[in-house]
Every structure is written in structure tokens, then in C-alpha cells.
Design a protein around this motif. Structure first.
Motif, PDB file in Angstrom:
ATOM      1  N   LYS A   1       0.847  -1.194   0.000  1.00 48.06           N
ATOM      2  CA  LYS A   1       0.000   0.000   0.000  1.00 48.06           C
ATOM      3  C   LYS A   1       0.876   1.234   0.000  1.00 48.06           C
ATOM      4  O   LYS A   1       2.064   1.187   0.326  1.00 48.06           O
ATOM      5  N   MET A   2       0.281   2.373  -0.361  1.00 49.96           N
ATOM      6  CA  MET A   2       0.991   3.640  -0.371  1.00 49.96           C
ATOM      7  C   MET A   2       0.150   4.685   0.356  1.00 49.96           C
ATOM      8  O   MET A   2      -0.780   5.245  -0.237  1.00 49.96           O
ATOM      9  N   PRO A   3       0.433   4.965   1.630  1.00 51.32           N
ATOM     10  CA  PRO A   3      -0.262   6.054   2.313  1.00 51.32           C
ATOM     11  C   PRO A   3       0.213   7.392   1.741  1.00 51.32           C
ATOM     12  O   PRO A   3       1.415   7.687   1.759  1.00 51.32           O
ATOM     13  N   VAL A   4      -0.704   8.197   1.225  1.00 47.97           N
ATOM     14  CA  VAL A   4      -0.361   9.450   0.562  1.00 47.97           C
ATOM     15  C   VAL A   4      -0.686  10.620   1.491  1.00 47.97           C
ATOM     16  O   VAL A   4      -1.813  10.763   1.962  1.00 47.97           O
ATOM     17  N   TYR A   5       0.318  11.448   1.717  1.00 47.75           N
ATOM     18  CA  TYR A   5       0.210  12.583   2.632  1.00 47.75           C
ATOM     19  C   TYR A   5       0.275  13.903   1.868  1.00 47.75           C
ATOM     20  O   TYR A   5       0.558  13.936   0.670  1.00 47.75           O
ATOM     21  N   GLU A   6       0.027  14.973   2.584  1.00 47.89           N
ATOM     22  CA  GLU A   6       0.193  16.310   2.033  1.00 47.89           C
ATOM     23  C   GLU A   6       1.638  16.476   1.552  1.00 47.89           C
ATOM     24  O   GLU A   6       2.583  16.067   2.229  1.00 47.89           O
TER      25      GLU A   6
ATOM     26  N   ALA B   1       5.528   3.926   5.820  1.00 49.50           N
ATOM     27  CA  ALA B   1       5.980   4.733   4.685  1.00 49.50           C
ATOM     28  C   ALA B   1       5.118   5.982   4.543  1.00 49.50           C
ATOM     29  O   ALA B   1       3.979   6.038   5.020  1.00 49.50           O
ATOM     30  N   ARG B   2       5.665   6.976   3.887  1.00 46.55           N
ATOM     31  CA  ARG B   2       4.934   8.207   3.583  1.00 46.55           C
ATOM     32  C   ARG B   2       5.209   8.571   2.132  1.00 46.55           C
ATOM     33  O   ARG B   2       6.374   8.700   1.730  1.00 46.55           O
ATOM     34  N   TYR B   3       4.161   8.708   1.343  1.00 54.09           N
ATOM     35  CA  TYR B   3       4.285   9.095  -0.059  1.00 54.09           C
ATOM     36  C   TYR B   3       3.663  10.468  -0.266  1.00 54.09           C
ATOM     37  O   TYR B   3       2.673  10.816   0.372  1.00 54.09           O
TER      38      TYR B   3
END
Length: 423
Positions: free
Chosen positions: A107-112, A333-335
Motif C-alpha cells: 500500500k501507499m499512504p499518501v500525505y500532504e 511509509a509516507r508518499y
């Protein structure tokens, strides 16, 4: 989807993207955009039209303390194996392949998006000087009139862009202890610990321009554990022009008590204690002489890349919290959506390397390789590299919290750079 190039680069850049090794320096008029419409290292200062990428406002300020500057941030959304095709325009082929191979766990958690990159002022000043002075040598395999900073903040071809990654600023002298894991498919692994020491050629070190003019940095790596590998040492004198003067490398084998020259520590020679999961030039995402490939600058894209990965630096974590079967713990992770330069490297006729093609995605703010897709001789996607970028703002150094290299065929991977359990 490709985005238009910055207007400040002009039509001359568009015409030169296909050129393998064009003349490097640009006009003073174009270089004047640095620090105005472009950041001092060549990124577009403005945000994107959609407002999903902000403008660059100088990055994180330098402080004495290093900690997560965004502890309250939460993911805006999460890309999973079930919905990744909806985001395909902003994903690399390697990322899509990871979703396809691990649909239930990757998965890719997407942040600001936060543009946190910042360098010392002398790097900004020298980068602007380089824009009108630095040239490529030997068909792109060396640099002329270069001392430090970004050599080509206004790249005109692919080899210039990759040189920006190779020689990017990483501080003066560095000492670190880091861990590497190469998990089996079931998740079993043994930690290998390294003590790395670097000294780079720049104003922060005792480097003298009239000494070792072709040296970029000195590097020593001691294997600390496990016991069967402990005591082995690698020493490297990294050269700027590795065709004229190949990388100088030596290894000390603790079992044999012998020092030997190590020409295999280059190109596709096996990486140290990597269980065959990386090549020598996979270290630092990519390193070494670019002479075995033809480099093509494809333009810019907006891609979700690992960024501001401070969670992976948390000292409360154990390595077992990060290393999982198939891939690292993606919850950590943070994307973020960032503009990247896309560069395609194709193996030259008559040259040898286990990777016949590599596709690079270079973060525009740091020139660090953030994603690299590796293809085998059959043209099939083989390995996917991701760097989890972090800004060491206490030293004004962008670098990596963790490098990962995933083997799509074997289901194994390499994770390098962890220091959570180190003093």
C-alpha cells in the motif's frame, strides 16, 4: 501524464532532450532564472496548477535538534491493490508491478506534499556558477570545471541529470552505523550491520583542490556483524572520471588477513553481503561511472514518491517492525506527490550489465533518485528500487532514511540504511 517543462528552460531544452552528450553549460540569461522562477538547484519554484504540489519556500530551517517535524500529519488517502489503477497516471511501472504482485499487503499512504529540501548557501551559489561553467568530459563520463553543488541545474540531456544525482551534496564528513536485511520469502532474515565513513570534496572538509583532483569522495565500510562477516572492510576512492581513472577499491578479508584490490566493486559486481540482491552500482540507488548506458532525458512527471519518511527513523521501532515478508511495513511509509525528472538508461551496444535498461525518477528539489525500475536482458521488469527520502535539516542534507530494492522474480528484497536500534 507528462507535464510541460518549465518555461524558463526555453525551447532549446526541448530540442536537446534527445541529445546524448550535448555541451553542458547554459547561457547567463537562462542561469539567471535560478533563485527566481527556479530554485537555486533548478527545480520549479511554483507549485502545480492543481494545487496538489505547493511552491518551494526555502525548505525546512536548520535546527540543532532532529525529529519528525510533522508528527500530526495523517494520510489524505491510501493507494492499495484494489484501487491503484485509479492513480496509474501518477505511478511508475515498478510501483504498479508491486501492487500487482502483493495486492493484499502493498500500500501507499499518501500525505500532504511538503517541499522540505534545503541546502547551505554555498551549495546554492556554486550550483549557479556551475550552470554556466561545468561541462561534460569524455562523452559524458566526467566533469570539467566542477567543485561542488549541482553541476547541471538546467540539464540538457539525460547524462547531465544523472550526474546531478551522483555528485549531489551529502554533507562534509559522515560516520554512521546502519543495518541491512535481505529477507527470505517467508520473512526470515539476518541483520548485517555496517559502519560507513565518508569524506566528500567540499568546503566543509579538509579537501584541497590541488590534491587528488579527480576524487569525488573517500569511503570506508566495516562489517560489524554478524560474526561470520565481521571484520571485513571495503575502502573506496571514488573518482569523478572513472573511465580516465577507474574507481580505486580495496577489500580486507578478515579470515585471510589480506588486503586486495577490488575492481569488482563497480557496475554489476555483487553488493557487500547482499545475498545477490543488489549490484555495486545499486548502492545509494545508483553510483559510479555512467559510461555503459545511453541516457535519455524524457521530461518531467508528477509521481507519488516516498518523501519526508521520518516515521522510518523512529528510535522506538525495532527492525522487526520494518522488515516484513515481500516488502517493508508500508504503514510506516509516507508518499507525497512531487515533480520528478524521468531518465531512461539503455545499455550500449557491446557493453555488459545485468540490467539492460533502467528508468530513473529524480526528485526535482534534491536530484536524488527516488524510484528506479530495472529491466533484464529480455526487456522484462525485474527489480524495483525505492528510496525513502528524508531531510536531515539539522545538517541541511537531503538523503535517505531507507533504500529498498525489490526482486519481482524471487519475491525477496533488500532494505539498507536502518538505524533504529543503533546508538
Amino acid at each position: 501524464m507528462f507535464k510541460r517543462y518549465s518555461k524558463t528552460l526555453g525551447s532549446a531544452l526541448a530540442l536537446s532532450l534527445m541529445v546524448g552528450t550535448a555541451h553542458a553549460e547554459v547561457s547567463a540569461d537562462k542561469a539567471a532564472a535560478l533563485g527566481k522562477t527556479l530554485t537555486p538547484v533548478g527545480a520549479e519554484m511554483a507549485g502545480n496548477a492543481a494545487g496538489t504540489i505547493p511552491s518551494w519556500n526555502g525548505g525546512l530551517a536548520k535546527t540543532d535538534e532532529f525529529k519528525n517535524p510533522f508528527p500530526e500529519d495523517k494520510p489524505k488517502f491510501v493507494i492499495t491493490g484494489a484501487n491503484y489503477k485509479e492513480y496509474a497516471a501518477n505511478l511508475t511501472d515498478g510501483q504498479k508491478a508491486m501492487f500487482a504482485k502483493y495486492p493484499d499487503t502493498y500500500k501507499m499512504p499518501v500525505y500532504e506534499t511538503r517541499r522540505t529540501s534545503a541546502y547551505p548557501q554555498f551549495i546554492y551559489d556554486d550550483s549557479k556558477t556551475n550552470a554556466t561553467k561545468t561541462k561534460l568530459l569524455a562523452n559524458g563520463n566526467g566533469l570539467e570545471n566542477y567543485e561542488e553543488g549541482v553541476p547541471f541545474p538546467l540539464p540538457q540531456n539525460g547524462v547531465e541529470a544523472i550526474w546531478n544525482h551522483i555528485v549531489r551534496y551529502r554533507g562534509g564528513s559522515v560516520s554512521r552505523v546502519v543495518a541491512q536485511a535481505t529477507p527470505q520469502v517467508n520473512g526470515d532474515y539476518t541483520i548485517v550491520r555496517f559502519k560507513d565513513e565518508f569524506t566528500f570534496r567540499n568546503k566543509l572538509t579538509d579537501y584541497k583542490p590541488d590534491q587528488d583532483k579527480n576524487v569525488l569522495f573517500y569511503f570506508k565500510q566495516d562489517v560489524i556483524s554478524p560474526a561470520r562477516l565481521a571484520g571485513n572492510v571495503l575502502l573506496v576512492h571514488e573518482t569523478l572520471d572513472q573511465v580516465k581513472e577507474p574507481r580505486k577499491a580495496w577489500v580486507y578479508n578478515a579470515g585471510q588477513r589480506r588486503v586486495r584490490r577490488a575492481p569488482q566493486v563497480s557496475y554489476d559486481g555483487p553488493g557487500t553481503a547482499s545475498d545477490g540482491l543488489r549490484t555495486s552500482d545499486n548502492f545509494d540507488m545508483y553510483n559510479g561511472a555512467p559510461d555503459r548506458y545511453d541516457w535519455k532525458l524524457e521530461g518531467k512527471q508528477e509521481i507519488y514518491i516516498p518523501y519526508n519518511s521520518y516515521k522510518l527513523k523512529d528510535k522506538k521501532l525495532k527492525y522487526a517492525d520494518i522488515v516484513k515478508p515481500g516488502h517493508i511495513n508500508q504503514d510506516l511509509a509516507r508518499y507525497e506527490l512531487h515533480r520528478v525528472w524521468k531518465v531512461t538508461a539503455t545499455l550500449k551496444e557491446g557493453k555488459r550489465h545485468i540490467y539492460a535498461k533502467r528508468v530513473f525518477y529524480l526528485d526535482e528539489d534534491t536530484w536524488q533518485a527516488s524510484e528506479i525500475d530495472h529491466y533484464d536482458g529480455r526487456g522484462e521488469l525485474w527489480r524495483v528500487a525505492e528510496s525513502h527520502n528524508v531531510m536531515y535539516y539539522n545538517h541541511q542534507v537531503p538523503w535517505y532514511a531507507l533504500e529498498t530494492l525489490y526482486d519481482l522474480n524471487s519475491g525477496r528484497y533488500l532494505a539498507l540504511g536502518m538505524d533504529n536500534e543503533e546508538d
